[in-house]
Design an enzyme around this catalytic site. Sequence first.
Site, PDB file in Angstrom:
ATOM      1  N   ARG A 225      43.142   7.582   7.883  1.00 55.93           N
ATOM      2  CA  ARG A 225      42.836   8.887   8.446  1.00 55.93           C
ATOM      3  C   ARG A 225      43.143   9.956   7.389  1.00 55.93           C
ATOM      4  O   ARG A 225      43.869   9.713   6.428  1.00 55.93           O
ATOM      5  CB  ARG A 225      43.678   9.144   9.689  1.00 55.93           C
ATOM      6  CG  ARG A 225      43.277   8.292  10.881  1.00 55.93           C
ATOM      7  CD  ARG A 225      44.255   8.446  12.041  1.00 55.93           C
ATOM      8  NE  ARG A 225      44.257   9.791  12.593  1.00 55.93           N
ATOM      9  CZ  ARG A 225      45.033  10.169  13.614  1.00 55.93           C
ATOM     10  NH1 ARG A 225      45.877   9.306  14.162  1.00 55.93           N
ATOM     11  NH2 ARG A 225      44.990  11.408  14.078  1.00 55.93           N
ATOM     12  N   HIS A 226      42.579  11.119   7.572  1.00 56.03           N
ATOM     13  CA  HIS A 226      42.911  12.268   6.744  1.00 56.03           C
ATOM     14  C   HIS A 226      44.401  12.594   6.907  1.00 56.03           C
ATOM     15  O   HIS A 226      45.075  12.101   7.820  1.00 56.03           O
ATOM     16  CB  HIS A 226      42.083  13.469   7.187  1.00 56.03           C
ATOM     17  CG  HIS A 226      42.176  13.704   8.674  1.00 56.03           C
ATOM     18  ND1 HIS A 226      43.266  14.322   9.277  1.00 56.03           N
ATOM     19  CD2 HIS A 226      41.331  13.364   9.680  1.00 56.03           C
ATOM     20  CE1 HIS A 226      43.081  14.367  10.574  1.00 56.03           C
ATOM     21  NE2 HIS A 226      41.920  13.795  10.865  1.00 56.03           N
ATOM     22  N   GLN A 230      46.010  21.011  10.850  1.00 57.22           N
ATOM     23  CA  GLN A 230      46.660  22.036  11.663  1.00 57.22           C
ATOM     24  C   GLN A 230      46.451  21.770  13.147  1.00 57.22           C
ATOM     25  O   GLN A 230      47.327  22.034  13.972  1.00 57.22           O
ATOM     26  CB  GLN A 230      46.112  23.420  11.291  1.00 57.22           C
ATOM     27  CG  GLN A 230      46.904  24.576  11.898  1.00 57.22           C
ATOM     28  CD  GLN A 230      48.382  24.515  11.549  1.00 57.22           C
ATOM     29  OE1 GLN A 230      48.742  24.433  10.382  1.00 57.22           O
ATOM     30  NE2 GLN A 230      49.247  24.546  12.566  1.00 57.22           N
ATOM     31  N   ASN A 232      46.252  18.804  14.446  1.00 59.79           N
ATOM     32  CA  ASN A 232      47.201  17.744  14.796  1.00 59.79           C
ATOM     33  C   ASN A 232      48.562  18.353  15.158  1.00 59.79           C
ATOM     34  O   ASN A 232      49.217  17.919  16.113  1.00 59.79           O
ATOM     35  CB  ASN A 232      47.394  16.774  13.636  1.00 59.79           C
ATOM     36  CG  ASN A 232      46.177  15.906  13.365  1.00 59.79           C
ATOM     37  OD1 ASN A 232      45.820  15.673  12.210  1.00 59.79           O
ATOM     38  ND2 ASN A 232      45.527  15.413  14.414  1.00 59.79           N
ATOM     39  N   ARG A 280      39.230  18.562   6.923  1.00 58.88           N
ATOM     40  CA  ARG A 280      40.479  17.821   6.752  1.00 58.88           C
ATOM     41  C   ARG A 280      40.264  16.506   6.019  1.00 58.88           C
ATOM     42  O   ARG A 280      41.120  16.069   5.245  1.00 58.88           O
ATOM     43  CB  ARG A 280      41.148  17.591   8.104  1.00 58.88           C
ATOM     44  CG  ARG A 280      40.270  16.928   9.168  1.00 58.88           C
ATOM     45  CD  ARG A 280      40.931  17.081  10.531  1.00 58.88           C
ATOM     46  NE  ARG A 280      40.237  16.425  11.639  1.00 58.88           N
ATOM     47  CZ  ARG A 280      39.259  16.992  12.336  1.00 58.88           C
ATOM     48  NH1 ARG A 280      38.811  18.204  12.001  1.00 58.88           N
ATOM     49  NH2 ARG A 280      38.704  16.352  13.354  1.00 58.88           N
ATOM     50  N   GLU A 304      34.344  13.115  13.212  1.00 63.29           N
ATOM     51  CA  GLU A 304      35.110  12.738  14.399  1.00 63.29           C
ATOM     52  C   GLU A 304      34.265  12.854  15.664  1.00 63.29           C
ATOM     53  O   GLU A 304      33.230  13.543  15.676  1.00 63.29           O
ATOM     54  CB  GLU A 304      36.357  13.626  14.496  1.00 63.29           C
ATOM     55  CG  GLU A 304      37.272  13.358  15.688  1.00 63.29           C
ATOM     56  CD  GLU A 304      37.855  11.939  15.718  1.00 63.29           C
ATOM     57  OE1 GLU A 304      37.055  10.984  15.839  1.00 63.29           O
ATOM     58  OE2 GLU A 304      39.091  11.805  15.651  1.00 63.29           O
ATOM     59  N   LYS A 333      38.245   5.566  29.351  1.00 65.12           N
ATOM     60  CA  LYS A 333      38.218   6.249  28.066  1.00 65.12           C
ATOM     61  C   LYS A 333      37.088   5.744  27.180  1.00 65.12           C
ATOM     62  O   LYS A 333      36.582   6.464  26.325  1.00 65.12           O
ATOM     63  CB  LYS A 333      39.564   6.053  27.359  1.00 65.12           C
ATOM     64  CG  LYS A 333      39.786   6.991  26.183  1.00 65.12           C
ATOM     65  CD  LYS A 333      41.188   6.854  25.620  1.00 65.12           C
ATOM     66  CE  LYS A 333      41.384   7.777  24.431  1.00 65.12           C
ATOM     67  NZ  LYS A 333      42.749   7.620  23.843  1.00 65.12           N
ATOM     68  N   HIS A 370      38.466   9.633  10.574  1.00 62.57           N
ATOM     69  CA  HIS A 370      39.185  10.163  11.728  1.00 62.57           C
ATOM     70  C   HIS A 370      39.568   9.031  12.689  1.00 62.57           C
ATOM     71  O   HIS A 370      39.029   7.927  12.609  1.00 62.57           O
ATOM     72  CB  HIS A 370      38.315  11.192  12.442  1.00 62.57           C
ATOM     73  CG  HIS A 370      37.771  12.230  11.505  1.00 62.57           C
ATOM     74  ND1 HIS A 370      38.419  13.401  11.233  1.00 62.57           N
ATOM     75  CD2 HIS A 370      36.638  12.241  10.746  1.00 62.57           C
ATOM     76  CE1 HIS A 370      37.724  14.104  10.346  1.00 62.57           C
ATOM     77  NE2 HIS A 370      36.635  13.421  10.046  1.00 62.57           N
TER      78      HIS A 370
END
Length: 446
Positions: A225-226, A230, A232, A280, A304, A333, A370
């Site tokens: 992931r990156h 901010q 996050n 990001r 993402e 989900k 992501h």
Amino acid sequence: MQGCNRSQKIAICTVGLPARGKTYISRKLNRYFNWLGYKSRVFINGNYRREICGTECKSQFFDPHNEEAQKARNDCAKMALQDLIQFLQNGGDVGILDGTNITKERRHQIENDLKSQFNGIQTLWIESICNDSKVIQNNIRLTKINNPDYCNMNPEQATIDFLNRIKMYEQAYETITDDENLSYIKTMNVGADIIVHQVYGFLLSKIVSFIMNLHTYPRPIYLSRHGESQYNVDDRVGGDSDLSALGEMYAEKLADFFYSEFPTKEIKNEIIFFTSTMRRAVHTSDVVAQKLEIQPLQLKTLDEINVGICDGMTYSEIAQKFPNDFQERKINKLGYRYPRGESYLDLISRIEPVIFEIERSRQPVMIIAHQAILRCLYAYFHQNEIPEVPTLDIPLHCVIKLTPAAYFCFEKRVLINPQTGEIQQKEEFVEEFLRSKSKQKSFIDL
């Protein structure tokens, strides 16, 4: 794959001498179909033979002139086919029959049995041909001498016996010809050449494209992931925020890690480097790219998951403003689609071309993207059940190194402390193999 005709049943049957990659192709296709959301299963003739006849069947057992053994093997093959038919009748979408099926008579019988049970079933034959002795020897060394048939035999004796087994099959081998009127794909020397004959339809055409990208060359695949963004920090979803101060530190330490993984300029020049177009990820990738002196390829496909009208909200705000959606997402989900956004099922369809690119690559692959995207990619390589995808653990500031093997995928996780640069490596393991062995023991061909 939502919206496709699920009433259409597909049977895929392999053809070829032993050690030609039939099980490799079967397992790859099975993984691909299940990842797309189809109910797929492999039925391996050899497993039925071992279960019924035992594991002490040496090369003489496969002599086509050994009538008793021939009858036993035919009976086992019929059992495998019957289980495949039952699987399709009970809701399965794709059944894969992994066997040699080297005679026209056997193939004709299988075709008749399938058509008698299903109206309009699509049957595809995949013949794997290999005349490269080095490839065959390597296949025997990596997969065959370690299977249950040779667990009590030293590798040299096992190799000799297996080569003799191949000679027995060669006496009866009949390659597929056009006069059999079959839909088939012939792949020669691990995809060096491919012949396609009478293959029609949406899904069968996708199989052709998928097989064209397969190979057995080992190479590492790095997923990360990156760095922390901010959003996050604020616990917000979506958005296109840049890195936090901690995320910038991670980008620097990640660059140092990859620099140590690829010590020479020649190796660095071979890397295939993908990232998304979001700030990001681009920021993280640019730091790595500058350190390694390579150029990443930005793909919007790797952006993402689109959270639609929830973009920029915290989960608490979503729960307050859209309580019904919040509850629906908790319940499902995987299939939940954000209003004017995407679901995880949408993501799988979206990133399918990336899977083809990774499979095609013979060089190291690096992907910085992501959480939701990497969950979908990770699930493909480890053959996770589709409902597991939205809950897979893909933490921040961690590199997941995957090394695909013939029937499984090695994994090593590298946790990087952004502040200190301290690296904690989790021991390599073979999660897919362990999971498959416990869940589908009767369908594994070791």
